[in-house]
Design a protein around this motif. Structure first.
Motif, mmCIF file in Angstrom:
data_model
loop_
_atom_site.group_PDB
_atom_site.id
_atom_site.type_symbol
_atom_site.label_atom_id
_atom_site.label_comp_id
_atom_site.label_asym_id
_atom_site.label_seq_id
_atom_site.Cartn_x
_atom_site.Cartn_y
_atom_site.Cartn_z
ATOM 1 N N ASP A 162 0.863 -1.249 0.120
ATOM 2 C CA ASP A 162 -0.137 -0.005 0.162
ATOM 3 C C ASP A 162 0.962 1.174 -0.098
ATOM 4 O OD1 ASP A 162 -2.246 -1.467 -0.251
ATOM 5 O OD2 ASP A 162 -2.989 -1.042 2.226
ATOM 6 N N LEU A 163 2.033 1.250 0.789
ATOM 7 C CA LEU A 163 2.637 2.486 0.814
ATOM 8 C C LEU A 163 3.450 2.668 -0.544
ATOM 9 C CD1 LEU A 163 3.917 4.780 2.601
ATOM 10 C CD2 LEU A 163 5.726 3.217 2.998
ATOM 11 N N GLU A 164 3.849 1.698 -1.184
ATOM 12 C CA GLU A 164 4.391 1.817 -2.657
ATOM 13 C C GLU A 164 3.262 2.279 -3.581
ATOM 14 O OE1 GLU A 164 7.106 -0.694 -5.778
ATOM 15 O OE2 GLU A 164 5.991 -1.843 -3.780
ATOM 16 N N VAL A 165 2.389 1.821 -3.174
ATOM 17 C CA VAL A 165 1.189 2.430 -4.360
ATOM 18 C C VAL A 165 0.840 3.855 -4.159
ATOM 19 C CG1 VAL A 165 -1.198 2.123 -5.108
ATOM 20 C CG2 VAL A 165 0.200 -0.144 -4.503
ATOM 21 N N LEU A 166 0.788 4.111 -3.004
ATOM 22 C CA LEU A 166 0.295 5.524 -2.430
ATOM 23 C C LEU A 166 1.415 6.565 -2.850
ATOM 24 C CD1 LEU A 166 -1.196 7.771 -0.640
ATOM 25 C CD2 LEU A 166 0.233 7.086 1.318
ATOM 26 N N LYS A 167 2.685 6.108 -2.734
ATOM 27 C CA LYS A 167 3.907 7.339 -2.998
ATOM 28 C C LYS A 167 3.939 7.416 -4.540
ATOM 29 C CE LYS A 167 7.073 6.833 0.739
ATOM 30 N NZ LYS A 167 8.189 6.107 1.294
ATOM 31 N N HIS A 168 3.620 6.177 -5.328
ATOM 32 C CA HIS A 168 3.307 6.143 -6.806
ATOM 33 C C HIS A 168 2.542 7.109 -7.355
ATOM 34 C CE1 HIS A 168 4.083 4.481 -10.815
ATOM 35 N NE2 HIS A 168 2.680 4.445 -10.956
ATOM 36 N N ILE A 169 1.269 7.167 -6.750
ATOM 37 C CA ILE A 169 0.154 7.700 -6.945
ATOM 38 C C ILE A 169 0.444 9.242 -6.948
ATOM 39 C CG2 ILE A 169 -2.317 8.235 -7.017
ATOM 40 C CD1 ILE A 169 -2.627 5.396 -6.176
ATOM 41 N N ILE A 170 1.011 9.584 -6.008
ATOM 42 C CA ILE A 170 1.218 10.931 -5.347
ATOM 43 C C ILE A 170 2.116 11.592 -6.284
ATOM 44 C CG2 ILE A 170 2.138 12.596 -3.498
ATOM 45 C CD1 ILE A 170 -0.879 11.592 -3.440
ATOM 46 N N ASN A 171 3.204 10.865 -6.851
ATOM 47 C CA ASN A 171 4.347 11.203 -7.525
ATOM 48 C C ASN A 171 3.828 11.376 -9.189
ATOM 49 O OD1 ASN A 171 6.048 11.536 -5.544
ATOM 50 N ND2 ASN A 171 6.694 9.534 -5.617
ATOM 51 N N ASN A 172 2.865 10.602 -9.334
ATOM 52 C CA ASN A 172 2.728 10.299 -10.952
ATOM 53 C C ASN A 172 1.276 10.531 -11.656
ATOM 54 O OD1 ASN A 172 5.553 8.941 -11.899
ATOM 55 N ND2 ASN A 172 4.946 7.726 -10.122
ATOM 56 N N VAL A 173 0.595 11.078 -10.786
ATOM 57 C CA VAL A 173 -0.899 11.453 -11.247
ATOM 58 C C VAL A 173 -1.210 12.761 -10.774
ATOM 59 C CG1 VAL A 173 -3.374 10.951 -10.870
ATOM 60 C CG2 VAL A 173 -1.774 9.054 -10.918
ATOM 61 N N TRP A 174 -1.115 13.892 -11.627
ATOM 62 C CA TRP A 174 -1.048 15.089 -11.418
ATOM 63 C C TRP A 174 -2.330 15.904 -12.261
ATOM 64 C CZ3 TRP A 174 3.204 18.768 -9.906
ATOM 65 C CH2 TRP A 174 4.345 17.917 -9.302
ATOM 66 N N GLY A 175 -2.758 17.017 -11.703
ATOM 67 C CA GLY A 175 -3.795 17.807 -12.315
ATOM 68 C C GLY A 175 -3.545 19.118 -11.819
ATOM 69 N N PHE A 176 -4.286 20.012 -13.278
ATOM 70 C CA PHE A 176 -4.266 21.537 -12.812
ATOM 71 C C PHE A 176 -5.579 21.989 -13.258
ATOM 72 C CE2 PHE A 176 0.398 21.780 -15.315
ATOM 73 C CZ PHE A 176 1.101 20.866 -14.202
ATOM 74 N N ASP A 177 -5.948 23.215 -12.645
ATOM 75 C CA ASP A 177 -7.178 23.876 -13.004
ATOM 76 C C ASP A 177 -7.134 25.360 -12.630
ATOM 77 O OD1 ASP A 177 -10.112 22.437 -14.181
ATOM 78 O OD2 ASP A 177 -10.241 24.513 -13.421
ATOM 79 N N LEU A 178 -7.639 25.979 -13.452
ATOM 80 C CA LEU A 178 -7.700 27.540 -13.008
ATOM 81 C C LEU A 178 -8.975 27.772 -12.262
ATOM 82 C CD1 LEU A 178 -6.929 29.828 -16.340
ATOM 83 C CD2 LEU A 178 -5.999 29.820 -13.950
ATOM 84 N N ASN A 179 -9.958 27.039 -12.017
ATOM 85 C CA ASN A 179 -10.915 27.225 -11.121
ATOM 86 C C ASN A 179 -10.784 26.682 -9.888
ATOM 87 O OD1 ASN A 179 -13.411 27.268 -9.821
ATOM 88 N ND2 ASN A 179 -14.652 26.800 -11.527
ATOM 89 N N PRO A 180 -10.603 27.731 -8.595
ATOM 90 C CA PRO A 180 -10.216 27.220 -7.458
ATOM 91 C C PRO A 180 -11.246 26.285 -6.967
ATOM 92 C CG PRO A 180 -11.107 29.454 -7.288
ATOM 93 C CD PRO A 180 -10.617 28.991 -8.683
ATOM 94 N N LEU A 181 -12.619 26.450 -7.009
ATOM 95 C CA LEU A 181 -13.473 25.287 -6.685
ATOM 96 C C LEU A 181 -13.184 23.913 -7.208
ATOM 97 C CD1 LEU A 181 -15.988 24.838 -4.862
ATOM 98 C CD2 LEU A 181 -17.666 25.788 -6.537
ATOM 99 N N ALA A 182 -12.823 24.087 -8.464
ATOM 100 C CA ALA A 182 -12.679 22.592 -9.217
ATOM 101 C C ALA A 182 -11.504 21.948 -8.656
ATOM 102 C CB ALA A 182 -12.528 23.168 -10.699
ATOM 103 N N VAL A 183 -10.363 23.002 -8.095
ATOM 104 C CA VAL A 183 -9.255 22.386 -7.448
ATOM 105 C C VAL A 183 -9.594 21.681 -6.376
ATOM 106 C CG1 VAL A 183 -7.053 23.033 -6.530
ATOM 107 C CG2 VAL A 183 -7.619 23.862 -9.081
ATOM 108 N N GLN A 184 -10.259 22.204 -5.625
ATOM 109 C CA GLN A 184 -10.537 21.714 -4.271
ATOM 110 C C GLN A 184 -11.511 20.715 -4.177
ATOM 111 O OE1 GLN A 184 -8.878 23.274 -1.645
ATOM 112 N NE2 GLN A 184 -9.610 21.379 -0.583
ATOM 113 N N THR A 185 -12.544 20.632 -5.182
ATOM 114 C CA THR A 185 -13.355 19.303 -5.220
ATOM 115 C C THR A 185 -12.350 18.266 -5.868
ATOM 116 O OG1 THR A 185 -14.970 20.766 -6.101
ATOM 117 C CG2 THR A 185 -15.242 18.405 -6.502
ATOM 118 N N ALA A 186 -11.277 18.476 -6.937
ATOM 119 C CA ALA A 186 -10.441 17.274 -7.140
ATOM 120 C C ALA A 186 -9.792 16.752 -6.121
ATOM 121 C CB ALA A 186 -9.679 17.964 -8.348
ATOM 122 N N ARG A 187 -9.127 17.830 -5.292
ATOM 123 C CA ARG A 187 -8.282 17.339 -4.007
ATOM 124 C C ARG A 187 -9.270 16.438 -3.277
ATOM 125 N NH1 ARG A 187 -5.698 23.270 -2.903
ATOM 126 N NH2 ARG A 187 -3.919 23.164 -4.490
#
Length: 433
Positions: free
Chosen positions: A141-166
């Motif tokens: 699980d720890l290896e999977v967690l670190k892999h996701i955090i390092n390799n799955v990224w997102g950007f958005d200009l809408n702050p509400l969308a950003v918080q929803t995505a988080r």
């Protein structure tokens, strides 16, 4: 407690860093200090809390597999506003079809970016695939967690969308976090612009980075020494101190002393070279603070500069907003026009609408250039068919991004008959390159 939540301290105490750091939604806390507004604010909060009470958060198992906040977000943001922003949220079947087009066999060896991620539908689908494949391969699980955090990224200009995505991403990895208590993470969903990102300005001193953010009221030009701007850890520390001093209305002379006195922040010799841009930026933000416009700027700038050093990605995928050039705010058009001119994606024939390119075309070029790997990189976007048919999009069809590099199309899916977005005036396509 309210400030702890709004400024993200509640989450950072649990090891989830940068979760609510922009403080964009904390305006009500300041308004609540004014007696004439307190009753309305309290009534409004009661209504929000009542709505939240209808949601169950004790069991997240089913929520980990899909975008459970998509409908909630759509209910929060009026339909007309979402249309003006080009926000058309992608049905899950279209997410899956688009991911099929990238033809990735091993999701454990790739970095993924959705540069206009909305509430994170594409990213959640990717996380689901990564978790399934990692389990099959015997990952912990720890290896999977670190892999996701390092390799799955997102950007958005809408702050509400950003918080929803988080929030969606946090739900998706909650089981991994629960099995690895005490692990510090930072979810790489950034308030950032896929078209207009920080870069060295060739027309000015190449050692200085210039970047403009904010509305016409708070039209803020950020100047930073490039050595500092692209050193994320150091920039975070400098911004944290400057943000704290701005909140106390500290003047630049005292701030400069504290920046030098703080170990490992800025040396005396560096300050001699960096004084002008840092003083400019600090005093601009201090001025906004004194006009009751502070609380967010250093944190917002941090995200924009983090996107500039995110590195290259194996796969860029998503559904960028569909907004025509003439519908963009004038101030934003002024900021991004040099970028569009650089790629030559405007039609040179004024009779055909010249500058009426859809912004999804601009995003395709900038993202392919800035974040997609030069070799073997894959891009798959849900975009409008006008890019391949309209004379005003002739510049888009050059597929040349400079430095002898091209966007090489490998497939275009015509979704006209399926009508995935019933209210969309333009026909839909999946573009792969």
């Amino acid at each position: 407690m309210e400030y702890e939540i709004e400024q993200g301290n509640f989450f950072s105490g649990a090891g989830i860093n940068g979760f609510g750091e922009e403080v964009i939604f904390s305006w009500y806390l300041d308004v609540a200090r004014l007696k004439q507004h307190q009753a309305k604010i309290i009534d409004g909060l009661k209504g929000i809390l009542l709505s939240f009470s209808m949601y169950r958060a004790d069991k997240l198992t089913s929520a980990r597999s899909k975008d459970v906040l998509k409908s909630f977000y759509q209910d929060l943001v009026p339909n007309e506003l979402r249309k003006s922003l080009g926000e058309v949220y992608t049905p899950e079947w279209l997410v899956e079809v688009t991911l099929d087009r990238i033809n990735v066999k091993n999701f454990l060896t790739q970095r993924f970016l959705d540069p206009t991620c909305g509430s994170a539908s594409f990213l959640l689908a990717l996380i689901r695939k990564i978790k399934i494949q990692a389990t099959d391969d015997g990952w912990g699980d720890l290896e999977v967690l670190k892999h996701i955090i390092n390799n799955v990224w997102g950007f958005d200009l809408n702050p509400l969308a950003v918080q929803t995505a988080r929030v969606n991403i946090l739900i998706a990895i909650s089981d991994l976090l629960d099995n690895n208590k005490g692990t510090d993470i930072e979810i790489p969903i950034l308030l950032a612009d896929a078209v207009y990102s920080p870069a060295r300005n060739p027309k000015k001193d190449e050692l200085i980075v210039s970047y403009k953010i904010g509305s016409e009221v708070a039209d803020l030009e950020i100047l930073l020494p490039s050595e500092l701007a692209f050193d994320r850890s150091r920039l975070d520390s400098v911004f944290l101190l400057m943000d704290n001093l701005v909140s106390k209305s500290t003047q630049w002379r005292e701030t400069e002393k504290k920046l030098i006195q703080k170990k490992k922040l800025i040396t005396s010799n560096e300050m001699k070279e960096w004084r002008s841009p840092l003083k400019h930026t600090y005093e601009k933000i201090l001025d906004l603070h004194e006009r009751n416009w502070n609380g967010i700027w250093f944190r917002i700038v941090r995200n924009f500069f983090w996107s500039a050093i995110a590195g290259k990605f194996d796969v860029v995928v998503g559904n960028p907003p569909w907004v025509r050039w003439s519908k963009l705010p004038e101030l934003y058009r002024e900021r991004i026009k040099p970028t569009c001119d650089h790629y030559g994606i405007f039609s040179k024939t004024k009779f055909h609408g010249g500058n009426e390119l859809d912004i999804s075309g601009m995003i395709t070029y900038t993202v392919a250039d800035k974040w997609l790997k030069d070799e073997d990189g894959i891009l798959a976007f849900v975009i409008t068919q006008t890019h391949f048919q309209s004379p005003s999009s002739a510049g888009f069809r050059s597929f040349y991004i400079g430095n002898n590099q091209i966007i090489q199309p490998v497939g275009i899916d015509d979704l006209k008959a399926l009508k995935p977005f019933p209210d969309a005036a333009n026909k839909t396509a999946i573009f792969c390159c």
